[in-house]
Design a protein around this motif. Structure first.
Motif, PDB file in Angstrom:
ATOM      1  N   PHE A 265       0.834  -1.202   0.000  1.00 39.10           N
ATOM      2  CA  PHE A 265       0.000   0.000   0.000  1.00 39.10           C
ATOM      3  C   PHE A 265       0.871   1.256   0.000  1.00 39.10           C
ATOM      4  O   PHE A 265       2.068   1.218   0.303  1.00 39.10           O
ATOM      5  CB  PHE A 265      -0.962   0.014   1.185  1.00 39.10           C
ATOM      6  N   SER A 266       0.226   2.385  -0.341  1.00 38.12           N
ATOM      7  CA  SER A 266       0.866   3.698  -0.312  1.00 38.12           C
ATOM      8  C   SER A 266      -0.111   4.708   0.268  1.00 38.12           C
ATOM      9  O   SER A 266      -1.334   4.544   0.150  1.00 38.12           O
ATOM     10  CB  SER A 266       1.271   4.151  -1.724  1.00 38.12           C
ATOM     11  N   VAL A 267       0.432   5.748   0.893  1.00 36.85           N
ATOM     12  CA  VAL A 267      -0.363   6.868   1.392  1.00 36.85           C
ATOM     13  C   VAL A 267       0.326   8.143   0.933  1.00 36.85           C
ATOM     14  O   VAL A 267       1.482   8.399   1.295  1.00 36.85           O
ATOM     15  CB  VAL A 267      -0.492   6.856   2.926  1.00 36.85           C
ATOM     16  N   ARG A 268      -0.371   8.939   0.122  1.00 35.98           N
ATOM     17  CA  ARG A 268       0.199  10.170  -0.419  1.00 35.98           C
ATOM     18  C   ARG A 268      -0.716  11.346  -0.101  1.00 35.98           C
ATOM     19  O   ARG A 268      -1.935  11.180   0.061  1.00 35.98           O
ATOM     20  CB  ARG A 268       0.391  10.058  -1.933  1.00 35.98           C
ATOM     21  N   TYR A 269      -0.120  12.528  -0.041  1.00 29.82           N
ATOM     22  CA  TYR A 269      -0.859  13.741   0.288  1.00 29.82           C
ATOM     23  C   TYR A 269      -0.711  14.767  -0.829  1.00 29.82           C
ATOM     24  O   TYR A 269       0.347  14.876  -1.462  1.00 29.82           O
ATOM     25  CB  TYR A 269      -0.360  14.325   1.612  1.00 29.82           C
TER      26      TYR A 269
END
Length: 318
Positions: A265-269
């Motif tokens: 998974f990835s979490v980007r802003y």
């Protein structure tokens, strides 16, 4: 105190060394519950003791007692999927019989903890200790979760960045902000410049978007959430006008940017600049930003660097 009662009359307690002095944070452990958990960092040892408590006259026959340190990724929409990226085991005692309470010490030295603890919409990354008392029929199991924070460091004097929103011969707006990488207690500082305004703008806001991606390629699942909305203006701007921006990140529930965590998974802003005209048409422009966690011990050592990095944004326009 972390007790768990068993039908056998045994109680298992996991005690962490230095727990009274270690930092704690409120961390989401379910969709509806926050829990105060101890914080560890990459490379720190995890040590303590396991107490197996028996009532007077009690007796516990077992086939061995072990403790595990586990780092695990759970895909929340697929409850059967669990990916253990870290699994360490210590045998506390071989098979035998306990006739009185007994304490067992444990130590996992210099544990690699490369990923930040995370609880999102579709994925959870967690670390926990698990004690198992192996028995002939049903094992006795006790878990204790803890949080891992990953620390980073970037130069404070990074150059400013710009993004533009425009419609040919109708609208040209430029948003300049002080940098692209922000620590979680930082402030986004910048200015909006109206270079051409032939559209009747009635509202403008700056949003912080979080985009969580689970899986890879065509099987990837995306979830986007608006974390913050900051109203820049309410009314019609004019050509040549500029509006200052100052958005403090500490007011929001943010995590560091996470890219391709264990290929799961990835979490980007993203900063999302949104404009709405009098006919309810929406214009927007997105720019990814990198969020990172700054160690508490660094907070006071560079007091002037923040002001120096943002000095040019503080000046009042002539």
């Amino acid at each position: 105190m972390n007790f768990f009662g068993f039908g056998s009359g045994a109680e298992v307690e996991i005690l962490l060394d230095g727990a009274d002095k270690r930092k704690t944070v409120e961390h989401r452990v379910s969709d509806t519950r926050l829990q105060e958990l101890h914080v560890y960092y990459d490379g720190e040892s995890v040590s303590g003791a396991v107490n197996v408590g028996l009532k007077p006259g009690g007796r516990l026959e077992h086939k061995g007692i072990k403790i595990e340190l586990i780092g695990q990724i759970d895909i929340l929409y697929n409850r059967s999927y669990q990916d253990e990226f870290t699994s360490l085991t210590k045998q506390l005692t071989p098979a035998g019989i306990l006739t009185q309470s007994k304490m067992f010490s444990f130590d996992f030295p210099n544990v690699e903890k490369s990923f930040e603890s995370y609880f999102g919409c579709n994925v959870r990354l967690r670390y926990y200790l698990r004690v198992t008392v192996v028995r002939r029929l049903t094992d006795l199991v006790k878990e204790l979760e803890f949080v891992v924070h990953t620390l980073s460091s970037y130069p404070e004097n990074s150059s400013s960045l710009k993004m533009e929103v425009g419609i040919e011969d109708c609208l040209h707006i430029e948003f300049e902000y002080n940098k692209q990488r922000y620590h979680l207690k930082d402030a986004i500082i910048g200015k909006i410049y109206f270079l051409l305004v032939r559209v009747k703008i009635k509202h403008m806001e700056l949003q912080i978007l979080k985009r969580e991606t689970t899986g890879l390629a065509q099987s990837a699942f995306h979830d986007e959430d608006t974390i913050a909305k900051f109203e820049i203006m309410d009314g019609a701007p004019v050509k040549g006008e500029s509006i200052p921006i100052r958005l403090f990140l500490s007011a929001y529930d943010l995590t560091p940017t996470m890219r391709d965590i264990n290929k799961k998974f990835s979490v980007r802003y993203y900063l999302n600049l949104v404009l709405i005209d009098e006919e309810e048409r929406r214009y927007f422009k997105q720019q990814e930003i990198v969020l990172w966690r700054k160690g508490d011990f660094q907070m006071n050592s560079k007091a002037r660097s923040f002001e120096e990095a943002t000095k040019r944004f503080e000046k009042v326009s002539a």
